[in-house]
Design a protein around this motif. Structure first.
Motif, mmCIF file in Angstrom:
data_model
loop_
_atom_site.group_PDB
_atom_site.id
_atom_site.type_symbol
_atom_site.label_atom_id
_atom_site.label_comp_id
_atom_site.label_asym_id
_atom_site.label_seq_id
_atom_site.Cartn_x
_atom_site.Cartn_y
_atom_site.Cartn_z
ATOM 1 N N TYR A 5 56.318 44.595 41.579
ATOM 2 C CA TYR A 5 54.986 44.490 41.014
ATOM 3 C C TYR A 5 53.997 44.153 42.120
ATOM 4 O O TYR A 5 54.305 43.380 43.020
ATOM 5 N N SER A 6 52.843 44.730 42.045
ATOM 6 C CA SER A 6 51.760 44.392 42.962
ATOM 7 C C SER A 6 50.649 43.728 42.161
ATOM 8 O O SER A 6 50.292 44.195 41.077
ATOM 9 N N TYR A 7 50.137 42.661 42.707
ATOM 10 C CA TYR A 7 49.044 41.939 42.060
ATOM 11 C C TYR A 7 47.908 41.793 43.042
ATOM 12 O O TYR A 7 48.115 41.622 44.240
ATOM 13 N N ARG A 8 46.731 41.834 42.531
ATOM 14 C CA ARG A 8 45.550 41.582 43.344
ATOM 15 C C ARG A 8 44.798 40.439 42.695
ATOM 16 O O ARG A 8 44.584 40.442 41.488
ATOM 17 N N ILE A 9 44.429 39.475 43.502
ATOM 18 C CA ILE A 9 43.703 38.336 42.947
ATOM 19 C C ILE A 9 42.261 38.370 43.451
ATOM 20 O O ILE A 9 41.970 38.867 44.541
ATOM 21 N N TYR A 10 41.395 37.857 42.643
ATOM 22 C CA TYR A 10 39.983 37.758 42.982
ATOM 23 C C TYR A 10 39.565 36.297 42.787
ATOM 24 O O TYR A 10 39.059 35.922 41.738
ATOM 25 N N PRO A 11 39.787 35.475 43.820
ATOM 26 C CA PRO A 11 39.454 34.058 43.654
ATOM 27 C C PRO A 11 37.950 33.826 43.614
ATOM 28 O O PRO A 11 37.169 34.552 44.226
ATOM 29 N N THR A 12 37.599 32.783 42.898
ATOM 30 C CA THR A 12 36.193 32.375 42.853
ATOM 31 C C THR A 12 35.827 31.725 44.186
ATOM 32 O O THR A 12 36.690 31.507 45.049
ATOM 33 N N ALA A 13 34.590 31.396 44.346
ATOM 34 C CA ALA A 13 34.136 30.784 45.606
ATOM 35 C C ALA A 13 34.839 29.451 45.850
ATOM 36 O O ALA A 13 35.247 29.155 46.976
ATOM 37 N N GLN A 14 34.994 28.643 44.811
ATOM 38 C CA GLN A 14 35.672 27.358 44.987
ATOM 39 C C GLN A 14 37.153 27.567 45.293
ATOM 40 O O GLN A 14 37.723 26.855 46.129
#
Length: 96
Positions: A5-14
């Motif tokens: 599985y491939s996952y992409r994360i989009y973290p917030t600024a904090q």
């Protein structure tokens, strides 16, 4: 059959700030442990490196206490594996 599985994360600024802090602390612990290994005549155990580079360093580097200790311990373990693999490849026990 193996699945991947491939996952992409989009973290917030904090979250980006917290991740940067964590990775920076891991880098500092790795470099401190590597410096101790280079200075010593015999390769120290991971537990000794963790005691010096994490536990004792928290007294002078208070910001190390702000991140998870598990990641810091894992960086010392990864250093031990890297050094072991290097010397195994130099002696022919491991290809690479």
């Amino acid at each position: 059959m193996k699945l991947r599985y491939s996952y992409r994360i989009y973290p917030t600024a904090q979250q980006q700030t917290e991740l940067a802090k964590l990775f920076g602390c891991c880098r500092v612990v790795w470099n401190d442990a590597l410096a101790l290994v280079k200075q010593s005549e015999k390769f120290p155990k991971n537990s000794d490196l963790q005691k010096i580079c994490i536990t004792q360093a928290k007294a002078s580097k208070i910001w190390l206490g702000e991140v998870s200790v598990v990641a810091l311990q894992q960086s010392v373990i990864d250093l031990g594996v890297a050094i072991k693999n290097y010397f195994d490849s130099r002696t022919g026990k491991r290809k690479g």
